[in-house]
Design a protein around this motif. Structure first.
Motif, PDB file in Angstrom:
ATOM      1  N   ALA A 112       8.096   8.082   0.871  1.00 63.69           N
ATOM      2  CA  ALA A 112       7.093   7.117   1.323  1.00 63.69           C
ATOM      3  C   ALA A 112       7.775   5.825   1.747  1.00 63.69           C
ATOM      4  O   ALA A 112       7.467   5.256   2.801  1.00 63.69           O
ATOM      5  CB  ALA A 112       6.084   6.839   0.210  1.00 63.69           C
ATOM      6  N   GLY A 113       8.741   5.380   0.938  1.00 61.92           N
ATOM      7  CA  GLY A 113       9.469   4.150   1.248  1.00 61.92           C
ATOM      8  C   GLY A 113      10.206   4.268   2.573  1.00 61.92           C
ATOM      9  O   GLY A 113      10.161   3.366   3.406  1.00 61.92           O
ATOM     10  N   ILE A 114      10.845   5.408   2.772  1.00 58.34           N
ATOM     11  CA  ILE A 114      11.629   5.595   3.996  1.00 58.34           C
ATOM     12  C   ILE A 114      10.710   5.613   5.219  1.00 58.34           C
ATOM     13  O   ILE A 114      10.919   4.884   6.183  1.00 58.34           O
ATOM     14  CB  ILE A 114      12.453   6.903   3.922  1.00 58.34           C
ATOM     15  N   VAL A 115       9.662   6.416   5.160  1.00 55.33           N
ATOM     16  CA  VAL A 115       8.744   6.495   6.301  1.00 55.33           C
ATOM     17  C   VAL A 115       8.118   5.124   6.559  1.00 55.33           C
ATOM     18  O   VAL A 115       8.007   4.678   7.700  1.00 55.33           O
ATOM     19  CB  VAL A 115       7.645   7.558   6.053  1.00 55.33           C
ATOM     20  N   GLY A 116       7.753   4.434   5.479  1.00 58.92           N
ATOM     21  CA  GLY A 116       7.167   3.100   5.610  1.00 58.92           C
ATOM     22  C   GLY A 116       8.108   2.156   6.335  1.00 58.92           C
ATOM     23  O   GLY A 116       7.706   1.441   7.257  1.00 58.92           O
ATOM     24  N   ASN A 117       9.389   2.190   5.962  1.00 57.82           N
ATOM     25  CA  ASN A 117      10.358   1.300   6.597  1.00 57.82           C
ATOM     26  C   ASN A 117      10.600   1.656   8.057  1.00 57.82           C
ATOM     27  O   ASN A 117      10.751   0.775   8.901  1.00 57.82           O
ATOM     28  CB  ASN A 117      11.685   1.335   5.842  1.00 57.82           C
ATOM     29  N   ILE A 118      10.619   2.956   8.344  1.00 56.83           N
ATOM     30  CA  ILE A 118      10.840   3.390   9.731  1.00 56.83           C
ATOM     31  C   ILE A 118       9.721   2.870  10.626  1.00 56.83           C
ATOM     32  O   ILE A 118       9.936   2.480  11.766  1.00 56.83           O
ATOM     33  CB  ILE A 118      10.926   4.938   9.805  1.00 56.83           C
ATOM     34  N   ILE A 119       8.517   2.823  10.082  1.00 58.35           N
ATOM     35  CA  ILE A 119       7.392   2.321  10.877  1.00 58.35           C
ATOM     36  C   ILE A 119       7.408   0.796  10.917  1.00 58.35           C
ATOM     37  O   ILE A 119       7.192   0.174  11.960  1.00 58.35           O
ATOM     38  CB  ILE A 119       6.061   2.819  10.291  1.00 58.35           C
ATOM     39  N   THR A 120       7.682   0.195   9.768  1.00 58.26           N
ATOM     40  CA  THR A 120       7.509  -1.251   9.656  1.00 58.26           C
ATOM     41  C   THR A 120       8.584  -2.066  10.378  1.00 58.26           C
ATOM     42  O   THR A 120       8.269  -3.009  11.097  1.00 58.26           O
ATOM     43  CB  THR A 120       7.482  -1.665   8.172  1.00 58.26           C
TER      44      THR A 120
ATOM     45  N   MET B 140       0.812  -1.205   0.000  1.00 55.95           N
ATOM     46  CA  MET B 140       0.000   0.000   0.000  1.00 55.95           C
ATOM     47  C   MET B 140       0.853   1.264   0.000  1.00 55.95           C
ATOM     48  O   MET B 140       0.535   2.228  -0.681  1.00 55.95           O
ATOM     49  CB  MET B 140      -0.959   0.022   1.195  1.00 55.95           C
ATOM     50  N   VAL B 141       1.960   1.243   0.765  1.00 55.32           N
ATOM     51  CA  VAL B 141       2.865   2.394   0.740  1.00 55.32           C
ATOM     52  C   VAL B 141       3.340   2.592  -0.691  1.00 55.32           C
ATOM     53  O   VAL B 141       3.331   3.699  -1.236  1.00 55.32           O
ATOM     54  CB  VAL B 141       4.083   2.162   1.670  1.00 55.32           C
TER      55      VAL B 141
ATOM     56  N   SER C 296       6.955  12.025  -2.060  1.00 57.91           N
ATOM     57  CA  SER C 296       7.489  11.255  -3.186  1.00 57.91           C
ATOM     58  C   SER C 296       7.507   9.771  -2.845  1.00 57.91           C
ATOM     59  O   SER C 296       7.304   9.374  -1.696  1.00 57.91           O
ATOM     60  CB  SER C 296       8.904  11.710  -3.494  1.00 57.91           C
ATOM     61  N   GLU C 297       7.766   8.960  -3.853  1.00 57.96           N
ATOM     62  CA  GLU C 297       7.881   7.529  -3.615  1.00 57.96           C
ATOM     63  C   GLU C 297       9.034   7.214  -2.669  1.00 57.96           C
ATOM     64  O   GLU C 297       8.936   6.327  -1.838  1.00 57.96           O
ATOM     65  CB  GLU C 297       8.105   6.809  -4.951  1.00 57.96           C
ATOM     66  N   GLU C 298      10.138   7.958  -2.808  1.00 59.31           N
ATOM     67  CA  GLU C 298      11.305   7.715  -1.958  1.00 59.31           C
ATOM     68  C   GLU C 298      10.961   7.978  -0.500  1.00 59.31           C
ATOM     69  O   GLU C 298      11.210   7.144   0.363  1.00 59.31           O
ATOM     70  CB  GLU C 298      12.489   8.610  -2.362  1.00 59.31           C
TER      71      GLU C 298
END
Ligand SMILES: Nc1ncnc2c1ncn2[C@@H]1O[C@H](COP(=O)(O)OP(=O)(O)OP(=O)(O)O)[C@@H](O)[C@H]1O
Ligand SMILES: [Mg+2]
Lengths: 363, 314
Positions: A280-288, A189-190, A276-278
Motif C-alpha cells: 500500500a505504501g509503495i503504490v501510494g508513493n508511486i501515485i503521490t 488514508m493509505v 499489505s501495508e508495504e
C-alpha cells in the motif's frame, strides 16, 4: 447514515489525528515551511521556450513580418490569436501569461514615419516574463534599424495581464494549498486503511452499527476541515510574509470541497486494493510523488518542457491547482468552471470505486 | 447458506456441519454446535484447533464454506448488521485506536450503539479505573484486553462472544473477569467463551466443548466429562514403602507407589475415603501429608486430545 454515528467516529479520528504530532506537522506546518522556503528561494530562472500569444490586427505587411521575426529568434514560440478575440481579456480567460498586441495601423503609421508602440502583456510573476520582454524589445530594435528612420519609430509599452500583477508567491499559494489537500489525506488514508485491515480494527468496527459509508464520510469531513485550516494558514502566511495578493471568492469552494473528498477516496482505494501495508505504501508513493511535483505545486507548469506539461494533465491535482490558480490569481472563472467540472467527474468515479472496493470483513 | 429454523425455541446458536477453509487449510471441519439461552458455553482446544475461526463465523465476520449457521435466529453472514446490535464481542488480540483512552472507547461505542451505559461502572468492573485515561497504545497487554471486554458490555447484549478473554492476565485479573462473566450470566446473557484454561472452563461453564482439528470431540457439562473420562478419586499419602506395604495388605482397593514417598489409593466412591483414612490411622506409621484428589478437566483434556493425536479417536 446517522449523524450521531458520523460525529462519534469523527471525534475519535479527530483525536487520533490531533494527538499525533507527525500527522499535524505534515498537514499544517510542513506546507508553511515550504511556502517560506520556496518564497525565499524562487525568484527567477526559467526553462523551456516561453510562449507568446500574438494578436496581429495589422492591415499591412509589417505585422506579419514582425511576427515571423519573433518566431525565428527561436527563443519564443509565437502562437497566433484570432483577430476577433478581445485583448487582454482573452489572455485572462485562458490563463496565458504573455501576449503581444499589434495594432491595425502598424504598417501605415510606420510607412508614414510616425512613432508607434506595440503593447505587450506579461505576468510579472511568471519566471519567463522578463525574457519575453527582452526578446520582443530586441526584435523591435532590429526593425527600427531596418526602417532607417532618424529616430526609432517603434516602441514597446508594457502591460500586466491583470492589473494586480501577481507575484511568484501568488502562484505558490494555490500550488501549496493543492499540495496540502493532496498529501495529508492521501498518506493518512493509505496508511490507516491498510493498517486497520492488519490490526482487524475494521472487523471490530463491522461489529458495531457504524457503516462503511459513515466511516468514510467522517474521514472526508475531517480532511475538509483540515484543508480549510491549511487554506487559511497558507493565504495568511503568503499575504503577511511575502505580501502576496490573491483573490478569494466562492469559486475556491468547489476545489476545497472536492479536493479532500477525492484524495480521501483515492487513499482509501489504494489501501483497500493492496494486500499489505508495504505494498500500500509503495503504490501510494508511486501515485503521490509524481503528482506532487508535476501538478504545478511548487513551480508553474510553464517552466517545464512541453511533454512534461502534457503529462501533468493526467494528474487530478493539476486540475485542482489550475482551478485554484484561475480563481485566486487570474480571477478567471471560466477556466475554474472547466477545472471544477473535471474534478467533479474524477471525484464521483474514485469515490464510487472506493466505496465499492472497501470491505469491512473478508470472506 | 440457509437459515436454520430454530426447532428448539431456547437455542441461541445452532450450527450444523460447518466447514471453513483458508486456502488449503481446513480450519473448521464439519462442526455441530447448539448453545442454549442463558448458558455459559466454553470451547476448549489446543492452538490452531479452529476456535477463533468458529467464533468469527458465528459473529458474521467470516463466510462459512458450507454448513448451516443460525445465531439468534439470524444468518450471521447475511444479517450481520441486525445481529451485531444484539451481540457483544471481545475478539482475540483486541486492538483499538492507538491514541484513544478506555473511557473514550466506551463513549465511542455507546454513541455508535445509541446506548447510554455507565462508563464508570464498566471501567470499575473490568478493572480499568486506574487506566481509564491512558492512551490505548500505552496500556499493558492485559489492560488492552480489558478494554475489549468493556466494549463487549456497552450494548447490553443478549449474546456475548469472548475469545480467550483471560489469556495473559494476572491471576487476580482473571478472577475479576470470571466475576464479570458470572454477572453477565446472572443478567440473562448467553456467553460463548473460548479458553485454554481448563480451570476457567470448569469454574464458569454450564457446558464445555473440547475441540481439535476443526471438530468437536466431546461436549458435556464439566462434571460429566470428568466422571466419564477422568479417573476415580484417589487418596494420596506420603508415608514411604512401609506405608505402601501396610495399605496394600490392609485394603481391598488398588494401591500404587507413585515414588519413594507417595502412595496412591484409588477409591470408587466418596464413602470409601473414610475407610482409607481409617486404615492409615490404624497403621500407626508416620506420614507427612494426606490428600484426596480427583481428576480435573485438565486431565480429561490432555487425555482426550492426546488420544486423538494417537489416532484412537475419529
Ligand atoms: N487468516 C488466516 N489465514 C490462513 N489460515 C488461518 C487464518 N486464520 C487461522 N488460520 C488457520 O486456521 C486454523 C485454525 O485457526 P484458529 O485461529 O481458528 O485457531 P484457534 O483455535 O483460535 O487457536 P488459538 O488457540 O491459537 O487462538 C489454524 O491452522 C490456522 O493456522
Ligand atoms: Mg483463537
Amino acid at each position: 447514515m446517522k449523524p450521531r454515528r458520523i460525529l462519534a467516529d469523527f471525534n475519535v479520528y479527530r483525536r487520533e489525528f490531533t494527538r499525533n504530532s507527525a500527522a499535524l506537522f505534515f498537514s499544517l506546518a510542513f506546507p508553511v515551511i515550504i511556502i517560506l522556503l520556496f518564497g525565499a528561494i524562487f525568484s527567477g530562472g526559467s526553462g523551456g521556450t516561453p510562449q507568446l500569444y500574438v494578436q496581429n490586427l495589422d492591415t499591412g505587411q509589417l505585422g506579419g513580418s514582425f511576427t515571423t521575426a519573433l518566431n525565428q529568434t527561436g527563443a519564443l514560440q509565437v502562437v497566433l490569436v484570432p483577430s476577433n478575440a478581445s485583448f487582454p481579456q482573452y489572455l485572462l480567460d485562458h490563463s496565458y501569461s504573455a501576449g503581444l498586441l499589434i495594432p491595425p495601423t502598424f504598417t501605415t503609421e510606420a510607412m508614414a514615419g510616425k512613432p508607434e508602440n506595440l503593447t505587450i502583456y506579461t505576468n510579472p510573476a511568471d519566471a519567463s516574463s522578463q525574457s519575453v520582454i527582452g526578446i520582443t524589445s530586441a526584435v523591435i530594435n532590429a526593425f527600427n534599424l531596418k526602417l532607417e528612420h532618424t529616430s526609432p519609430l517603434l516602441g514597446l509599452s508594457l502591460k500586466s495581464v491583470n492589473e494586480k500583477s501577481p507575484s511568484y508567491v501568488d502562484f505558490l499559494i494555490p500550488g501549496l494549498i493543492g499540495f496540502s489537500i493532496l498529501i495529508s489525506p492521501m498518506f493518512s488514508m493509505v496508511n490507516i486503511s491498510s493498517e486497520y485491515k492488519r490490526t482487524k480494527l475494521f472487523k471490530q468496527l463491522s461489529l458495531t452499527p457504524l457503516t462503511k459509508g459513515e466511516w468514510l464520510v467522517s474521514k472526508i469531513l475531517w480532511y475538509l476541515i483540515l484543508s480549510a485550516i491549511s487554506f487559511i494558514i497558507m493565504v495568511a502566511a503568503g499575504e503577511l510574509i511575502f505580501h502576496a495578493s490573491v483573490s478569494i471568492t466562492y469559486w475556491v469552494i468547489p476545489f476545497m470541497a472536492m479536493g479532500p473528498l477525492f484524495f480521501v477516496s483515492l487513499g482509501m482505494l489504494v489501501g483497500t486494493v493492496t494486500k499489505s501495508e508495504e505494498s500500500a505504501g509503495i503504490v501510494g508513493n508511486i501515485i503521490t510523488f509524481p503528482m506532487m511535483f508535476l501538478s504545478g505545486t511548487f513551480f508553474p507548469l510553464s517552466v517545464m518542457p512541453a511533454w512534461l506539461q502534457g503529462v501533468a494533465h493526467i494528474f487530478p491535482l493539476y486540475y485542482i491547482i489550475n482551478g485554484l490558480t484561475d480563481t485566486m490569481v487570474y480571477t478567471n472563472y471560466t477556466g475554474a468552471e472547466v477545472d471544477s467540472a473535471i474534478v467533479a467527474v474524477l471525484c464521483i468515479v474514485v469515490f464510487m470505486a472506493a466505496v465499492t472496493a472497501f470491505k469491512w470483513r473478508e470472506d | 447458506m440457509n437459515e436454520v429454523s430454530s426447532s428448539e425455541p431456547d437455542l441461541v446458536i445452532q450450527v450444523e456441519g460447518l466447514v471453513k477453509n483458508y486456502g488449503n487449510t481446513r480450519a473448521v471441519d464439519g462442526l455441530d454446535l447448539a448453545v442454549h439461552s442463558g448458558e455459559v458455553f466454553s470451547i476448549l482446544g489446543p492452538n490452531g484447533a479452529g476456535k477463533t475461526t468458529t467464533v468469527e463465523v458465528l459473529e458474521g465476520l467470516r463466510k462459512p464454506d458450507s454448513g448451516k449457521v443460525s445465531v439468534l435466529g439470524l444468518d450471521p453472514w447475511h444479517d450481520g448488521y441486525t445481529l451485531h446490535k444484539k451481540v457483544g464481542v471481545m475478539p482475540q488480540g483486541f486492538r483499538f485506536f492507538d491514541k484513544s483512552t478506555p473511557r473514550e472507547a466506551i463513549s465511542y461505542y455507546a454513541s455508535l450503539f445509541g446506548t447510554s451505559p455507565d462508563a464508570e461502572e464498566i471501567l470499575e468492573i473490568v478493572g480499568l479505573s486506574d487506566a481509564a485515561d491512558k492512551h490505548f497504545q500505552d496500556l499493558s497487554g492485559g489492560q488492552k484486553q480489558k478494554v475489549g471486554l468493556a466494549l463487549a458490555m456497552v450494548n447490553d447484549a443478549t449474546l456475548v462472544f469472548l475469545d480467550e478473554p483471560t489469556t495473559g492476565l494476572d491471576p487476580q485479573s482473571r478472577r475479576g473477569i470470571w466475576d464479570v462473566i458470572r454477572n453477565l450470566k446472572k443478567h440473562g446473557s448467553t456467553i460463548l467463551l473460548t479458553t485454554h484454561y481448563l480451570e476457567e472452563a470448569e469454574q464458569l461453564s454450564d457446558r464445555v466443548a473440547i475441540m481439535n482439528n476443526g471438530k468437536i470431540i466431546v461436549c458435556d457439562t464439566p462434571s460429566h466429562l470428568i466422571s466419564k473420562y477422568g479417573s476415580e478419586r484417589k487418596v494420596v499419602v506420603s508415608g514411604g514403602s512401609k506405608m505402601y506395604e501396610y495399605l496394600k495388605s490392609a485394603l481391598s482397593f488398588r494401591v500404587e507407589a507413585v515414588d519413594s514417598e507417595s502412595v496412591q489409593i484409588y477409591v470408587p466412591s466418596s464413602t470409601d475415603i473414610l475407610k482409607v483414612v481409617k486404615a492409615i490411622d490404624e497403621s500407626g506409621l508416620p506420614y507427612e501429608e494426606l490428600s484426596v484428589r480427583r481428576d480435573s478437566l485438565e486431565d480429561v483434556f490432555i487425555f482426550l486430545v492426546g488420544r486423538m493425536k494417537e489416532g484412537e479417536l475419529s
